[in-house]
Write a protein that holds these residues in place. Structure first.
Motif, short mmCIF file in Angstrom:
data_model
loop_
_atom_site.label_atom_id
_atom_site.label_comp_id
_atom_site.label_asym_id
_atom_site.label_seq_id
_atom_site.Cartn_x
_atom_site.Cartn_y
_atom_site.Cartn_z
N LEU A 3 18.19 -22.81 -2.91
CA LEU A 3 19.40 -22.06 -3.25
C LEU A 3 20.57 -23.03 -3.40
O LEU A 3 20.83 -23.84 -2.51
CB LEU A 3 19.70 -21.06 -2.12
N PRO A 4 21.28 -22.99 -4.55
CA PRO A 4 22.44 -23.87 -4.72
C PRO A 4 23.55 -23.52 -3.72
O PRO A 4 23.53 -22.45 -3.10
CB PRO A 4 22.91 -23.59 -6.16
N ALA A 5 24.52 -24.39 -3.61
CA ALA A 5 25.61 -24.19 -2.64
C ALA A 5 26.70 -23.28 -3.22
O ALA A 5 27.85 -23.65 -3.34
CB ALA A 5 26.20 -25.54 -2.25
N TRP A 6 26.32 -22.06 -3.61
CA TRP A 6 27.28 -21.10 -4.13
C TRP A 6 28.05 -20.48 -2.97
O TRP A 6 27.51 -20.30 -1.88
CB TRP A 6 26.57 -19.96 -4.87
N LYS A 7 29.28 -20.10 -3.24
CA LYS A 7 30.04 -19.35 -2.24
C LYS A 7 29.78 -17.87 -2.51
O LYS A 7 30.48 -17.23 -3.30
CB LYS A 7 31.53 -19.68 -2.36
N CYS A 8 28.75 -17.37 -1.87
CA CYS A 8 28.34 -15.99 -2.11
C CYS A 8 27.88 -15.38 -0.79
O CYS A 8 27.06 -15.98 -0.08
CB CYS A 8 27.21 -15.96 -3.15
N ASP A 9 28.41 -14.20 -0.48
CA ASP A 9 28.08 -13.56 0.79
C ASP A 9 26.81 -12.70 0.72
O ASP A 9 26.39 -12.15 1.73
CB ASP A 9 29.24 -12.65 1.25
N ALA A 10 26.24 -12.59 -0.46
CA ALA A 10 25.07 -11.72 -0.61
C ALA A 10 23.88 -12.25 0.19
O ALA A 10 23.64 -13.46 0.23
CB ALA A 10 24.68 -11.62 -2.08
N PRO A 11 23.11 -11.35 0.81
CA PRO A 11 21.92 -11.80 1.53
C PRO A 11 20.87 -12.34 0.57
O PRO A 11 20.77 -11.88 -0.58
CB PRO A 11 21.43 -10.53 2.23
N THR A 12 20.10 -13.31 1.04
CA THR A 12 19.01 -13.88 0.22
C THR A 12 17.68 -13.40 0.76
O THR A 12 17.43 -13.46 1.97
CB THR A 12 19.07 -15.43 0.27
N VAL A 13 16.84 -12.91 -0.13
CA VAL A 13 15.50 -12.45 0.25
C VAL A 13 14.48 -13.40 -0.36
O VAL A 13 14.46 -13.60 -1.58
CB VAL A 13 15.24 -11.01 -0.25
N GLU A 14 13.65 -14.00 0.48
CA GLU A 14 12.64 -14.94 -0.03
C GLU A 14 11.36 -14.17 -0.35
O GLU A 14 10.94 -13.28 0.41
CB GLU A 14 12.35 -16.02 1.02
N VAL A 15 10.76 -14.51 -1.50
CA VAL A 15 9.54 -13.82 -1.92
C VAL A 15 8.48 -14.83 -2.36
O VAL A 15 8.81 -15.95 -2.77
CB VAL A 15 9.81 -12.83 -3.09
N ALA A 16 7.23 -14.41 -2.27
CA ALA A 16 6.13 -15.25 -2.74
C ALA A 16 6.15 -15.32 -4.27
O ALA A 16 6.74 -14.46 -4.93
CB ALA A 16 4.81 -14.68 -2.26
N GLU A 17 5.49 -16.33 -4.83
CA GLU A 17 5.50 -16.54 -6.28
C GLU A 17 4.96 -15.33 -7.03
O GLU A 17 5.50 -14.92 -8.05
CB GLU A 17 4.70 -17.79 -6.65
N ASN A 18 3.89 -14.73 -6.51
CA ASN A 18 3.30 -13.56 -7.20
C ASN A 18 4.28 -12.39 -7.24
O ASN A 18 4.32 -11.62 -8.21
CB ASN A 18 1.99 -13.14 -6.52
#
Length: 245
Positions: free
Chosen positions: A57-72
């Motif tokens: 994840l780039p160093a954006w100034k964003c408060d949104a939550p990040t959800v990690e997902v598998a490639e599929n």
């Protein structure tokens, strides 16, 4: 990390491929580093970032939550041929408050690539707003979004009834220019006034008759070779830059 395509979140993201579901949710999906960065920089409401495993994840100034997902899972929600492994859910915005002297009005543009390119060009040409009439392809279609290259986030875009808006613009002192072949003048023979709204129509049928009747000037781009016509996005570019002067 989400690894199953049957996960509820994944099902909801996938639903955003559909116009009806997007409208119902009031949100849409965007993909790729550039588009997400433009949405954040332009202060659009990014609700969630979806990140494929092994993608940083780039160093954006964003408060949104990040959800990690598998490639599929990412492949399941992606609509691009070569995904970058990052997507976001963004809240729709319909800019009712618009100001300025140069507006672009689009009547029943059907091709997503054309609409996206026209929006990108309107942004580049310094137009103040774009109005989408009924029957125009969905602004939040993934192909439209990609073709705008982020300009979707820079310029106010409203979806309204064109006849109603044209009458309002006339009361505000706008001259209405329409691009059509019949009863038209070469565009370069006309000097633009300070406030102009330009109408462009459907790729095959042109501008609907009742809308065309509302124009103050009907203009055409001369064809010097053997081509029957110009692509609507090219015509839009030529006319917008002429009006910008």
């Amino acid at each position: 990390m989400i690894t199953s395509v049957k996960n509820e979140k994944v099902k909801n993201w996938r639903k955003l491929h559909n116009r009806k579901e997007r409208t119902k949710a009031g949100t849409f999906l965007i993909e790729g580093f550039h588009l997400i960065e433009e949405a954040i920089k332009s202060n659009w409401d990014v609700l969630e970032i979806i990140l494929q495993e092994d993608v940083s994840l780039p160093a954006w100034k964003c408060d949104a939550p990040t959800v990690e997902v598998a490639e599929n899972v990412f492949q399941h929600i992606s609509q691009t041929k070569t995904p970058q492994g990052i997507a976001a859910v963004v809240r729709m915005k319909n800019s009712h408050e618009i100001n300025g002297n140069l507006y672009l009005l689009l009547d029943r543009i059907q091709d997503p690539g054309n609409l996206g390119t026209i929006i990108r060009t309107a942004d580049a040409a310094g137009f103040d707003a774009v109005m989408l009439g009924e029957g125009t392809v969905d602004l939040y279609n993934d192909k439209v979004i990609r073709a705008t290259q982020g300009s979707l986030f820079h310029i106010p875009i409203i979806q309204e009834s064109l006849p109603t808006e044209i009458n309002k613009l006339k009361q505000e002192g706008f001259r209405i220019w329409a691009s059509a072949l019949t009863n038209s003048k070469d565009f370069h023979t006309l000097k633009p006034t300070s406030k102009v709204a330009l109408i462009l129509g459907n790729e095959g049928a042109g501008i609907e008759g009742t809308i065309l009747e509302l124009a103050d000037e009907i203009v055409k781009i001369p064809i010097y070779g053997k081509a029957e016509s110009l692509n609507v996005s090219i015509a839009a570019g030529i006319l917008m830059y002429h009006l910008k002067g």
